[in-house]
Motif scaffolding. Structure first.
Motif, PDB file in Angstrom:
ATOM      1  N   SER A  55       5.778  11.347  68.054  1.00 24.41           N
ATOM      2  CA  SER A  55       6.369  11.057  69.362  1.00 24.41           C
ATOM      3  C   SER A  55       5.749   9.819  70.002  1.00 24.41           C
ATOM      4  O   SER A  55       6.362   9.160  70.833  1.00 24.41           O
ATOM      5  N   ARG A  56       4.498   9.515  69.643  1.00 29.53           N
ATOM      6  CA  ARG A  56       3.768   8.343  70.140  1.00 29.53           C
ATOM      7  C   ARG A  56       3.597   8.304  71.653  1.00 29.53           C
ATOM      8  O   ARG A  56       3.399   7.244  72.231  1.00 29.53           O
ATOM      9  N   GLN A  57       3.716   9.440  72.293  1.00 33.09           N
ATOM     10  CA  GLN A  57       3.448   9.501  73.724  1.00 33.09           C
ATOM     11  C   GLN A  57       3.084  10.923  74.109  1.00 33.09           C
ATOM     12  O   GLN A  57       3.545  11.868  73.510  1.00 33.09           O
ATOM     13  N   LEU A  58       2.232  11.036  75.076  1.00 33.40           N
ATOM     14  CA  LEU A  58       1.877  12.348  75.594  1.00 33.40           C
ATOM     15  C   LEU A  58       2.889  12.753  76.660  1.00 33.40           C
ATOM     16  O   LEU A  58       3.501  11.897  77.301  1.00 33.40           O
ATOM     17  N   PRO A  59       3.073  14.040  76.868  1.00 37.80           N
ATOM     18  CA  PRO A  59       3.987  14.478  77.924  1.00 37.80           C
ATOM     19  C   PRO A  59       3.443  14.104  79.306  1.00 37.80           C
ATOM     20  O   PRO A  59       2.274  13.775  79.468  1.00 37.80           O
ATOM     21  N   GLU A  60       4.302  14.188  80.290  1.00 34.80           N
ATOM     22  CA  GLU A  60       3.892  13.906  81.665  1.00 34.80           C
ATOM     23  C   GLU A  60       2.780  14.862  82.079  1.00 34.80           C
ATOM     24  O   GLU A  60       2.670  15.976  81.582  1.00 34.80           O
ATOM     25  N   ARG A  61       1.968  14.418  82.999  1.00 32.36           N
ATOM     26  CA  ARG A  61       0.789  15.178  83.423  1.00 32.36           C
ATOM     27  C   ARG A  61       1.151  16.579  83.918  1.00 32.36           C
ATOM     28  O   ARG A  61       0.442  17.535  83.646  1.00 32.36           O
ATOM     29  N   MET A  62       2.266  16.725  84.632  1.00 39.42           N
ATOM     30  CA  MET A  62       2.630  18.044  85.166  1.00 39.42           C
ATOM     31  C   MET A  62       2.967  19.044  84.056  1.00 39.42           C
ATOM     32  O   MET A  62       2.909  20.244  84.258  1.00 39.42           O
ATOM     33  N   TRP A  63       3.305  18.558  82.863  1.00 37.08           N
ATOM     34  CA  TRP A  63       3.661  19.430  81.757  1.00 37.08           C
ATOM     35  C   TRP A  63       2.466  19.806  80.879  1.00 37.08           C
ATOM     36  O   TRP A  63       2.567  20.732  80.070  1.00 37.08           O
ATOM     37  N   LEU A  64       1.345  19.124  80.999  1.00 37.81           N
ATOM     38  CA  LEU A  64       0.222  19.365  80.088  1.00 37.81           C
ATOM     39  C   LEU A  64      -0.317  20.790  80.164  1.00 37.81           C
ATOM     40  O   LEU A  64      -0.532  21.437  79.143  1.00 37.81           O
ATOM     41  N   LEU A  65      -0.536  21.306  81.376  1.00 39.83           N
ATOM     42  CA  LEU A  65      -1.041  22.672  81.508  1.00 39.83           C
ATOM     43  C   LEU A  65      -0.014  23.685  81.012  1.00 39.83           C
ATOM     44  O   LEU A  65      -0.363  24.644  80.302  1.00 39.83           O
ATOM     45  N   ARG A  66       1.238  23.475  81.346  1.00 43.88           N
ATOM     46  CA  ARG A  66       2.292  24.385  80.894  1.00 43.88           C
ATOM     47  C   ARG A  66       2.373  24.412  79.369  1.00 43.88           C
ATOM     48  O   ARG A  66       2.496  25.474  78.756  1.00 43.88           O
ATOM     49  N   LEU A  67       2.325  23.231  78.756  1.00 40.22           N
ATOM     50  CA  LEU A  67       2.403  23.154  77.300  1.00 40.22           C
ATOM     51  C   LEU A  67       1.167  23.749  76.642  1.00 40.22           C
ATOM     52  O   LEU A  67       1.263  24.387  75.586  1.00 40.22           O
ATOM     53  N   ALA A  68       0.010  23.558  77.251  1.00 45.10           N
ATOM     54  CA  ALA A  68      -1.211  24.139  76.697  1.00 45.10           C
ATOM     55  C   ALA A  68      -1.142  25.673  76.733  1.00 45.10           C
ATOM     56  O   ALA A  68      -1.483  26.341  75.754  1.00 45.10           O
ATOM     57  N   LEU A  69      -0.676  26.229  77.845  1.00 44.16           N
ATOM     58  CA  LEU A  69      -0.543  27.681  77.958  1.00 44.16           C
ATOM     59  C   LEU A  69       0.501  28.214  76.984  1.00 44.16           C
ATOM     60  O   LEU A  69       0.263  29.197  76.275  1.00 44.16           O
ATOM     61  N   LEU A  70       1.636  27.555  76.908  1.00 43.79           N
ATOM     62  CA  LEU A  70       2.680  27.976  75.984  1.00 43.79           C
ATOM     63  C   LEU A  70       2.210  27.857  74.538  1.00 43.79           C
ATOM     64  O   LEU A  70       2.446  28.740  73.718  1.00 43.79           O
ATOM     65  N   GLY A  71       1.537  26.766  74.217  1.00 42.45           N
ATOM     66  CA  GLY A  71       1.019  26.586  72.866  1.00 42.45           C
ATOM     67  C   GLY A  71       0.003  27.647  72.499  1.00 42.45           C
ATOM     68  O   GLY A  71      -0.007  28.159  71.380  1.00 42.45           O
ATOM     69  N   PHE A  72      -0.867  27.991  73.453  1.00 45.97           N
ATOM     70  CA  PHE A  72      -1.857  29.034  73.187  1.00 45.97           C
ATOM     71  C   PHE A  72      -1.182  30.376  72.934  1.00 45.97           C
ATOM     72  O   PHE A  72      -1.499  31.069  71.964  1.00 45.97           O
ATOM     73  N   LEU A  73      -0.247  30.763  73.795  1.00 46.94           N
ATOM     74  CA  LEU A  73       0.383  32.072  73.661  1.00 46.94           C
ATOM     75  C   LEU A  73       1.337  32.136  72.476  1.00 46.94           C
ATOM     76  O   LEU A  73       1.360  33.114  71.729  1.00 46.94           O
ATOM     77  N   ASN A  74       2.133  31.092  72.280  1.00 46.86           N
ATOM     78  CA  ASN A  74       3.170  31.126  71.263  1.00 46.86           C
ATOM     79  C   ASN A  74       2.630  30.816  69.867  1.00 46.86           C
ATOM     80  O   ASN A  74       3.073  31.410  68.897  1.00 46.86           O
ATOM     81  N   ILE A  75       1.701  29.908  69.759  1.00 49.17           N
ATOM     82  CA  ILE A  75       1.192  29.511  68.454  1.00 49.17           C
ATOM     83  C   ILE A  75      -0.232  30.014  68.238  1.00 49.17           C
ATOM     84  O   ILE A  75      -0.516  30.701  67.260  1.00 49.17           O
ATOM     85  N   GLY A  76      -1.127  29.695  69.141  1.00 51.99           N
ATOM     86  CA  GLY A  76      -2.532  30.033  68.949  1.00 51.99           C
ATOM     87  C   GLY A  76      -2.788  31.523  68.832  1.00 51.99           C
ATOM     88  O   GLY A  76      -3.390  31.995  67.859  1.00 51.99           O
ATOM     89  N   LEU A  77      -2.348  32.279  69.792  1.00 55.49           N
ATOM     90  CA  LEU A  77      -2.578  33.726  69.776  1.00 55.49           C
ATOM     91  C   LEU A  77      -1.791  34.388  68.651  1.00 55.49           C
ATOM     92  O   LEU A  77      -2.309  35.263  67.949  1.00 55.49           O
ATOM     93  N   PHE A  78      -0.562  33.964  68.454  1.00 60.13           N
ATOM     94  CA  PHE A  78       0.266  34.542  67.398  1.00 60.13           C
ATOM     95  C   PHE A  78      -0.357  34.306  66.024  1.00 60.13           C
ATOM     96  O   PHE A  78      -0.473  35.228  65.212  1.00 60.13           O
ATOM     97  N   PHE A  79      -0.749  33.062  65.738  1.00 54.59           N
ATOM     98  CA  PHE A  79      -1.353  32.767  64.439  1.00 54.59           C
ATOM     99  C   PHE A  79      -2.666  33.519  64.262  1.00 54.59           C
ATOM    100  O   PHE A  79      -2.980  33.982  63.167  1.00 54.59           O
TER     101      PHE A  79
END
Length: 92
Positions: A55-79
């Protein structure tokens, strides 16, 4: 050409269950014993880094916490739960 397209579609569709089914074998035979956190990290981190590089770009700042939480619950915890179960289930 339609028959070739169907064969290609079936072949691509078969990849997902093959990869999913390999989780138990890879966990029990190739990864260090009793380390589901390391196993889940090794599985998720490379894919995430590749997606960021593509993607060569990071998401907007307001999305970083949301994406981190979603990534943890959906991928991190599941895996972690998946590899924990694969590590401690009897395979014999």
């Amino acid at each position: 050409m339609n028959g070739l397209h169907q064969i290609k579609t079936i072949g691509l569709t078969a990849i997902a269950p093959i990869v999913w089914g390999s989780t138990y074998i890879v966990t029990t035979e190739l990864l260090p014993l009793e380390s589901p956190l390391l196993a889940s990290t090794l599985r998720a981190l490379p894919a995430g880094l590749i997606l960021v590089l593509i993607s060569r770009q990071l998401p907007e700042r307001m999305w970083l916490l949301r994406l981190a939480l979603l990534g943890f619950l959906n991928i991190g915890l599941f895996f972690y739960c998946l590899f924990f179960a694969a590590t401690y289930l009897p395979g014999d």
